[in-house]
Design a protein around this motif. Structure first.
Motif, PDB file in Angstrom:
ATOM      1  N   LYS A   6       0.869  -1.187   0.000  1.00  0.00           N
ATOM      2  CA  LYS A   6       0.000   0.000   0.000  1.00  0.00           C
ATOM      3  C   LYS A   6       0.904   1.235   0.000  1.00  0.00           C
ATOM      4  N   TYR A  32      -6.916  13.709   6.800  1.00  0.00           N
ATOM      5  CA  TYR A  32      -6.655  14.317   8.123  1.00  0.00           C
ATOM      6  C   TYR A  32      -6.155  15.731   7.825  1.00  0.00           C
ATOM      7  N   PRO A  36       0.403  17.106   6.052  1.00  0.00           N
ATOM      8  CA  PRO A  36       0.923  17.719   4.823  1.00  0.00           C
ATOM      9  C   PRO A  36       0.528  16.911   3.585  1.00  0.00           C
ATOM     10  N   LEU A  60      -8.152   7.384   4.538  1.00  0.00           N
ATOM     11  CA  LEU A  60      -7.578   7.403   5.896  1.00  0.00           C
ATOM     12  C   LEU A  60      -8.129   8.585   6.703  1.00  0.00           C
ATOM     13  N   HIS A  84      -7.177   5.738  11.692  1.00  0.00           N
ATOM     14  CA  HIS A  84      -5.797   5.907  12.177  1.00  0.00           C
ATOM     15  C   HIS A  84      -5.740   6.679  13.498  1.00  0.00           C
ATOM     16  N   PRO A 134      -0.183  11.460  14.860  1.00  0.00           N
ATOM     17  CA  PRO A 134      -0.971  10.241  14.657  1.00  0.00           C
ATOM     18  C   PRO A 134      -0.427   9.279  13.607  1.00  0.00           C
ATOM     19  N   GLY A 135       0.444   9.740  12.706  1.00  0.00           N
ATOM     20  CA  GLY A 135       0.948   8.818  11.675  1.00  0.00           C
ATOM     21  C   GLY A 135       1.844   9.535  10.705  1.00  0.00           C
ATOM     22  N   GLY A 136       2.396   8.771   9.754  1.00  0.00           N
ATOM     23  CA  GLY A 136       3.293   9.367   8.771  1.00  0.00           C
ATOM     24  C   GLY A 136       4.541   9.933   9.423  1.00  0.00           C
ATOM     25  N   GLY A 138       7.576   8.525   9.725  1.00  0.00           N
ATOM     26  CA  GLY A 138       8.859   8.124   9.151  1.00  0.00           C
ATOM     27  C   GLY A 138       9.715   7.337  10.126  1.00  0.00           C
ATOM     28  N   GLU A 139       9.129   6.931  11.245  1.00  0.00           N
ATOM     29  CA  GLU A 139       9.918   6.208  12.255  1.00  0.00           C
ATOM     30  C   GLU A 139       9.603   4.717  12.245  1.00  0.00           C
ATOM     31  N   GLY A 159       8.249   4.076   8.849  1.00  0.00           N
ATOM     32  CA  GLY A 159       9.660   4.228   8.500  1.00  0.00           C
ATOM     33  C   GLY A 159      10.180   3.226   7.490  1.00  0.00           C
ATOM     34  N   LEU A 160       9.285   2.612   6.724  1.00  0.00           N
ATOM     35  CA  LEU A 160       9.777   1.677   5.698  1.00  0.00           C
ATOM     36  C   LEU A 160      10.335   2.472   4.519  1.00  0.00           C
ATOM     37  N   SER A 180       4.840   5.756   3.288  1.00  0.00           N
ATOM     38  CA  SER A 180       4.502   7.108   2.848  1.00  0.00           C
ATOM     39  C   SER A 180       5.804   7.881   2.654  1.00  0.00           C
ATOM     40  N   GLY A 182       8.939   7.269   3.079  1.00  0.00           N
ATOM     41  CA  GLY A 182      10.116   6.584   2.513  1.00  0.00           C
ATOM     42  C   GLY A 182      10.165   6.561   1.001  1.00  0.00           C
TER      43      GLY A 182
HETATM   44  O1  LIG Z   1       0.795  10.440   6.353  1.00  0.00           O
HETATM   45  C1  LIG Z   1       0.334  11.243   7.173  1.00  0.00           C
HETATM   46  O2  LIG Z   1       0.596  12.452   7.153  1.00  0.00           O
HETATM   47  C2  LIG Z   1      -0.577  10.760   8.249  1.00  0.00           C
HETATM   48  C3  LIG Z   1      -1.119  11.674   9.122  1.00  0.00           C
HETATM   49  C4  LIG Z   1      -1.960  11.252  10.125  1.00  0.00           C
HETATM   50  C5  LIG Z   1      -2.264   9.934  10.262  1.00  0.00           C
HETATM   51  C6  LIG Z   1      -1.725   9.000   9.398  1.00  0.00           C
HETATM   52  C7  LIG Z   1      -0.872   9.407   8.391  1.00  0.00           C
HETATM   53  N1  LIG Z   1      -0.292   8.483   7.554  1.00  0.00           N
HETATM   54  C8  LIG Z   1      -0.570   7.126   7.777  1.00  0.00           C
HETATM   55  C9  LIG Z   1       0.022   6.109   6.957  1.00  0.00           C
HETATM   56  O3  LIG Z   1      -0.635   5.166   6.570  1.00  0.00           O
HETATM   57  C10 LIG Z   1       1.464   6.106   6.734  1.00  0.00           C
HETATM   58  O4  LIG Z   1       1.714   5.421   5.563  1.00  0.00           O
HETATM   59  C11 LIG Z   1       2.119   5.374   7.872  1.00  0.00           C
HETATM   60  O5  LIG Z   1       1.912   6.149   9.028  1.00  0.00           O
HETATM   61  C12 LIG Z   1       3.595   5.211   7.617  1.00  0.00           C
HETATM   62  O6  LIG Z   1       4.188   6.458   7.336  1.00  0.00           O
HETATM   63  P1  LIG Z   1       5.750   6.526   7.053  1.00  0.00           P
HETATM   64  O7  LIG Z   1       6.438   6.208   8.322  1.00  0.00           O
HETATM   65  O8  LIG Z   1       5.983   7.932   6.592  1.00  0.00           O
HETATM   66  O9  LIG Z   1       6.020   5.534   5.959  1.00  0.00           O
END
Ligand SMILES: O=C(O)c1ccccc1NCC(=O)[C@H](O)[C@H](O)COP(=O)(O)O
Length: 206
Positions: A6, A32, A36, A60, A84, A134-136, A138-139, A159-160, A180, A182
């Protein structure tokens, strides 16, 4: 076995179609408003209407109002929902859609108990916990915290990158991986070379 992929945080048609061409199984659209990677629902639905038929669009939300969720998913029967935030199972059910529940992982959590709280989910997405985000993030979280016997398919996130995804698939053997940051050129814009590399790394026979 080949892992599903995904690609999350899609904000434009070009990135969406490129990811599909490289073999993405699902595309995530972030509704959300503080993200960004936020995309306007009208624009997202225009993109979804142009996706190949076997690619799953995922909407999402983070603790969103029911009417905001309805206003996105009512436009296309293909939407799957990703919750999420801190939604309970009861709050995930009224939309009559398959859904993914994201759990943010940190040391000391009982992930088995948390996953068991969503028996109606299609899958559990495991992402890194970071206070206030809440997400994204990068860790990467500590994959050894994932219990062997989770009751639902696991989508591994957090963080993938093209560099660590093959190792993640080998170590965790998830149903799918989610990325996302990565595979981005900048926040909200994908780098197609990274997307291609990520998908081939995830789908490489182990
Ligand atoms: O991507 C965002 O900005 C985000 C904001 C709030 C909630 C979830 C969000 N993204 C969720 C995802 O499904 C990301 O793919 C997941 O958190 C992994 O992100 P990353 O570590 O950047 O690959």
């Amino acid at each position: 076995m080949s892992c599903r992929v995904k690609i999350c945080g899609i904000t434009n048609l070009e990135d969406a179609l490129a990811a599909c061409d490289y073999g993405a199984d699902a595309l995530g659209f972030v509704f959300y408003p503080k993200s960004p990677r936020y995309i306007d629902p009208v624009k997202a639905n225009e993109i979804v209407a142009q996706l190949p038929p076997f690619v799953v669009p995922v909407a999402l939300f983070v603790d969103a109002q029911a009417e905001d969720i309805e206003s996105v998913v009512a436009n296309n029967a293909r939407w799957l929902i990703q919750f999420h935030g801190n939604e309970s199972e009861a709050e995930c059910l009224p939309y009559n859609r398959p859904y993914i529940k994201a759990l943010r992982v940190k040391e000391g959590d009982d992930l088995l108990l948390a996953a068991q709280s969503y028996p109606s989910a299609s899958a559990i997405l495991l992402d890194a916990y970071k206070a206030g985000v809440p997400g994204g993030t990068g860790e990467v979280f500590n994959w050894s915290l994932i219990p062997e016997a989770l009751p639902l398919p696991v989508i591994l996130a957090g963080g993938l990158t093209p560099d660590n995804v093959a190792r993640a698939v080998e170590q965790v053997a998830p149903y799918a991986v989610d990325v996302s940051g990565g595979v981005e050129a900048s926040k909200g814009l994908k780098n197609n070379a990274k997307v291609k590399q990520f998908i081939s790394g995830a789908k490489r026979e182990q």
